[in-house]
Design an enzyme around this catalytic site. Structure first.
Site, PDB file in Angstrom:
ATOM      1  CG  ASP A 138     -22.647 -97.877  56.388  1.00 51.68           C
ATOM      2  OD1 ASP A 138     -22.831 -98.931  57.023  1.00 51.68           O
ATOM      3  OD2 ASP A 138     -23.528 -97.337  55.700  1.00 51.68           O
ATOM      4  CB  SER A 242      -6.030 -91.162  66.625  1.00 45.23           C
ATOM      5  OG  SER A 242      -5.518 -91.955  65.608  1.00 45.23           O
ATOM      6  N   GLY A 243      -7.512 -88.291  66.443  1.00 44.17           N
ATOM      7  CA  GLY A 243      -8.553 -87.466  67.026  1.00 44.17           C
ATOM      8  C   GLY A 243      -8.165 -86.018  67.207  1.00 44.17           C
TER       9      GLY A 243
END
Length: 427
Positions: A138, A242-243
């Site tokens: 964001d 990733s993850g």
């Protein structure tokens, strides 16, 4: 650098030995409890840079994330029988129902496989809903890099499949933890056949951000840094990991109210870093403790906004006005000849666009592609859950369900014009 393969470039990582006792106690483990390691008699072999093969069935919460078009591209962690926590950047381009439908979760697996086979100890599950953290990037790159995947049905709990515990206290710097995954063994290097494991130590954000700040990167409160070292070098994650999980052995309260000192708590989600195993640049993980309320609200069905879902929409009440199709969302258009046009055609379409087109099943005809030019591999038109991009469109296909168009955040082309075949044959 992201620790994923970006649906064609995702996170892998470097790995090292872990200090956990993999043999377990004399009494059989209660695999229904969270954070319980599996048992393996597999002997680790030093066959990769700085790392070891993990024992089969040890890291029971580790899952693979793959798709029909991209193969295995990320990892994830089981935090419930129907829930996987992964990185938002792993699934940020998954927007259509077709893309969700193509995702596969492999649980209980040990070997890296593009297509996971179901067995007595491993299962494959589909994804039905994708929830991305609402604050993802964001304000700051990589911030709140979390996503939750809801599975089509619960996974079994057995000696190879289990869930990690969620944290209910602040993490502490200096804690020794473990990372696992099938990522590359060096930056842009080869991937291992077997799941890998490594030891790392948690760092304070102040220790982590020294060099990152100098390179104009920001370490936020949603991020957690960790690094390790063996006698051969630095341990770290890399492309393809990733993850995946960063777990720490801690004391937790069990479901029967007793305390257990040997449970593994999910502290981090593999996210990004400067290269792989660069001196002075620790691996950066999503700090799970920072998003506990969002995880709990999502699992308890309090979060209504779904990022993407495998839904079969009912357009039976839609008035097609005698035409073959109708645009139900987005900026695609239908011209006077009943031809479907990409946004702005014949001018270039825009960045980050999506549109959905309902198809009249009674009036569906083979498609005649009159023009088709999109950014290959990134801007796609989905017809019957098959993607078309570049210069190849769905010529001759008779659509049986909604069409979906999506473009990414950069590079546009002239787009497309597609007609019902009878129209395309008119002079």
């Amino acid at each position: 650098m992201l620790r994923a393969m970006a649906i064609t470039t995702f996170l892998g990582f470097l790995v090292l030995p872990v200090t956990a006792n993999l043999r377990g106690a004399d009494r059989a483990p209660d695999y229904t409890q969270c954070g319980v390691l599996g048992q393996s008699h597999h002997t680790a072999t030093q066959r990769i840079v700085h790392g070891h093969d993990a024992g089969q069935c040890v890291w029971r919460w580790q899952v693979s994330l793959s798709s029909a078009t991209d193969g295995q591209f990320c990892g994830g962690t089981l935090i419930g029988r129907e829930w996987v926590l992964t990185a938002a950047h792993c699934i940020s381009k998954v927007r259509s129902g077709c893309e969700v439908r193509s995702l596969r979760i492999g649980a209980g697996t040990w070997k890296r496989r593009e297509n996971v086979d179901q067995s007595d100890t491993s299962v494959v599950r589909r994804v039905t809903k994708v929830y991305m953290h609402p604050l993802y990037q964001d304000n700051v790159a990589h911030d709140y890099d979390f996503a939750l995947l809801q599975l089509d049905k619960a996974v079994p709990i057995n000696r190879c499949i289990g869930v990690a515990c969620l944290p209910h206290s602040q993490d502490r710097s200096g804690t020794n933890c473990s990372i696992t995954g099938w990522g590359t063994l060096v930056s842009s290097g080869p991937t291992p056949e077997l799941l890998q494991e490594a030891s790392v130590t948690l760092l304070t954000n102040q220790m982590c951000e020294v060099n990152y700040t100098a390179s104009k990167n920001t370490i936020t409160g949603s991020m957690l840094c960790a690094s390790g070292r063996s006698n051969t070098g630095i341990t770290d994650t890399c492309q393809g990991d990733s993850g995946g999980p960063l777990v720490c052995k801690e004391t937790v309260e069990t479901s029967d109210g007793t305390m257990a000192s040997d449970r593994y708590v999910l502290r981090g989600v593999t996210s990004w870093g400067q290269g792989c195993a660069y001196e002075g640049y620790p691996g950066v993980y999503g700090r799970v403790q920072s998003v506990l309320s969002w995880i709990e609200d999502t699992i308890e069905n309090k979060v209504k906004k779904v990022y993407a879902a495998d839904t079969k929409e009912d357009f039976s009440s839609l008035d097609f006005e005698g035409k073959m199709w109708k645009v139900v969302s987005g900026e695609c258009t239908i011209d006077a000849s009943d031809c479907l046009l990409s946004p702005g055609f014949p001018e270039a379409y825009g960045d980050s666009q999506q549109c959905k087109v309902a198809v009249n099943p009674q009036g569906a005809m083979p498609l005649e592609v009159m023009n088709f030019t999109t950014e290959l591999g990134f801007d796609k038109l989905y017809v019957d859950c098959k993607s078309y991009s570049g210069g190849t469109g769905p010529n001759g296909v008779i659509p049986s369900s909604s069409l979906f168009w999506t473009s990414d955040a950069s590079v546009t082309e002239s787009g497309w014009r597609i007609c019902p075949e009878a129209v395309g044959l008119l002079p």
